[in-house]
Write a protein that holds these residues in place. Sequence first.
Motif, PDB file in Angstrom:
ATOM      1  N   CYS A 187       0.841  -1.198   0.000  1.00 13.30           N
ATOM      2  CA  CYS A 187       0.000   0.000   0.000  1.00 13.30           C
ATOM      3  C   CYS A 187       0.876   1.248   0.000  1.00 13.30           C
ATOM      4  O   CYS A 187       1.802   1.357   0.804  1.00 13.30           O
ATOM      5  CB  CYS A 187      -0.904   0.032   1.237  1.00 13.30           C
ATOM      6  SG  CYS A 187      -2.337  -1.041   1.132  1.00 13.30           S
ATOM      7  N   PHE A 188       0.584   2.147  -0.902  1.00 21.00           N
ATOM      8  CA  PHE A 188       1.211   3.462  -0.917  1.00 21.00           C
ATOM      9  C   PHE A 188       0.219   4.431  -0.267  1.00 21.00           C
ATOM     10  O   PHE A 188      -0.881   4.628  -0.771  1.00 21.00           O
ATOM     11  CB  PHE A 188       1.530   3.898  -2.350  1.00 21.00           C
ATOM     12  CG  PHE A 188       2.346   2.897  -3.118  1.00 21.00           C
ATOM     13  CD1 PHE A 188       3.671   2.660  -2.797  1.00 21.00           C
ATOM     14  CD2 PHE A 188       1.776   2.165  -4.152  1.00 21.00           C
ATOM     15  CE1 PHE A 188       4.427   1.730  -3.496  1.00 21.00           C
ATOM     16  CE2 PHE A 188       2.513   1.231  -4.856  1.00 21.00           C
ATOM     17  CZ  PHE A 188       3.847   1.010  -4.525  1.00 21.00           C
ATOM     18  N   ILE A 189       0.614   4.998   0.848  1.00 22.72           N
ATOM     19  CA  ILE A 189      -0.277   5.870   1.617  1.00 22.72           C
ATOM     20  C   ILE A 189      -0.002   7.326   1.257  1.00 22.72           C
ATOM     21  O   ILE A 189       1.105   7.821   1.443  1.00 22.72           O
ATOM     22  CB  ILE A 189      -0.077   5.668   3.124  1.00 22.72           C
ATOM     23  CG1 ILE A 189      -0.372   4.210   3.514  1.00 22.72           C
ATOM     24  CG2 ILE A 189      -0.968   6.620   3.907  1.00 22.72           C
ATOM     25  CD1 ILE A 189      -0.100   3.906   4.975  1.00 22.72           C
ATOM     26  N   ARG A 190      -1.008   7.990   0.746  1.00 25.98           N
ATOM     27  CA  ARG A 190      -0.858   9.408   0.429  1.00 25.98           C
ATOM     28  C   ARG A 190      -1.721  10.218   1.403  1.00 25.98           C
ATOM     29  O   ARG A 190      -2.556   9.683   2.118  1.00 25.98           O
ATOM     30  CB  ARG A 190      -1.272   9.701  -1.014  1.00 25.98           C
ATOM     31  CG  ARG A 190      -2.743   9.575  -1.285  1.00 25.98           C
ATOM     32  CD  ARG A 190      -3.091   9.994  -2.711  1.00 25.98           C
ATOM     33  NE  ARG A 190      -4.518  10.017  -2.912  1.00 25.98           N
ATOM     34  CZ  ARG A 190      -5.264   8.967  -3.241  1.00 25.98           C
ATOM     35  NH1 ARG A 190      -4.686   7.792  -3.419  1.00 25.98           N
ATOM     36  NH2 ARG A 190      -6.573   9.087  -3.392  1.00 25.98           N
ATOM     37  N   GLY A 191      -1.504  11.539   1.398  1.00 22.61           N
ATOM     38  CA  GLY A 191      -2.325  12.397   2.259  1.00 22.61           C
ATOM     39  C   GLY A 191      -1.941  12.337   3.714  1.00 22.61           C
ATOM     40  O   GLY A 191      -2.769  12.601   4.590  1.00 22.61           O
ATOM     41  N   ALA A 192      -0.674  11.999   4.003  1.00 25.07           N
ATOM     42  CA  ALA A 192      -0.236  11.863   5.400  1.00 25.07           C
ATOM     43  C   ALA A 192      -0.493  13.127   6.206  1.00 25.07           C
ATOM     44  O   ALA A 192      -0.799  13.069   7.397  1.00 25.07           O
ATOM     45  CB  ALA A 192       1.251  11.507   5.444  1.00 25.07           C
ATOM     46  N   TYR A 193      -0.350  14.282   5.555  1.00 24.85           N
ATOM     47  CA  TYR A 193      -0.578  15.563   6.222  1.00 24.85           C
ATOM     48  C   TYR A 193      -1.912  16.190   5.800  1.00 24.85           C
ATOM     49  O   TYR A 193      -2.126  17.381   5.991  1.00 24.85           O
ATOM     50  CB  TYR A 193       0.558  16.532   5.909  1.00 24.85           C
ATOM     51  CG  TYR A 193       1.925  16.072   6.384  1.00 24.85           C
ATOM     52  CD1 TYR A 193       2.106  15.515   7.645  1.00 24.85           C
ATOM     53  CD2 TYR A 193       3.043  16.200   5.559  1.00 24.85           C
ATOM     54  CE1 TYR A 193       3.356  15.104   8.080  1.00 24.85           C
ATOM     55  CE2 TYR A 193       4.309  15.794   5.987  1.00 24.85           C
ATOM     56  CZ  TYR A 193       4.449  15.246   7.246  1.00 24.85           C
ATOM     57  OH  TYR A 193       5.703  14.836   7.676  1.00 24.85           O
TER      58      TYR A 193
END
Length: 290
Positions: free
Chosen positions: A177-183
Amino acid sequence: MKFSRLMLGTVQFGMDYGVANTNGKPSYETAKQIMAEAFDGGINALDTAPEYGDSEDVIGKVLKELNLAGKFQVVTKIPRIPAECDPEKFIEDSLKRSLKRLQIDVISGALIHVEEDGIYLDILKSMKKKGLVLSAGISLNTLARKDDGKDADCLQVPCSLLDHRFDHCFAQGERHCFIRGAYLQGMLLMDENKIFIREVAEKRRQLGSLGVPMAELALRYLFAKPGNKSILTGVETVDQLRENLRIAQMSPLPDDMLEQIEAIVLPPLPEICVSPFMWNRYKELNHIKG
């Protein structure tokens, strides 16, 4: 194929991006320095897309100049597939154009960029036999389509301290899984008076009471998630990259801190509060200008 746990997002290399972006698109020399320091810092994964301005061209030029082709795992995407086209030809042509711009021999991960095009995932997966890609997946955006990627080799999903729509994806076998939107597209790091989602501002205020800097809290929280994952962070400056690398060397948050966080963030906020695709609708409903 192994992806580093921190992934460099490169949309900023090709265009102004993000509600908290005050620096604009970085110069080519800055992008080059960012990629060089990312590699030296242990990052081997890049995220890009044909729609990200000239991001792929910038990456390809940097990889060639720094002799780093083959040293990075590059993940790119398939643009929206027109209804009237031959989807197999469109996907193959898109991959070949990306390979040319990136100046690499094979794409480590290719994602369907528009989730409605998930019906063509099997065609994208067939490109592995043609030697164009090593893995094929889909980028998911909305809760309503959360199960579309069940047959994907890899997924890209939004997730953060406040966005829990796709938490179920992180424990599904060996799939990466590539997680985007961490911030939360930078909103978690903005001055409070600039946060136009009032529910986000309130939750951010409560999280601030934990006494951990917000960038550190956000990344270390995601590192504690189960499964195979890479946390995607985009930067406009070298200093931002160095801060992310520093945090990546820290341990995941301890269990007692995770419990305190979950007491604040659960139950999750409505999707309209955490999905950038819905923020204009949020503004309309709440009569927010700008």
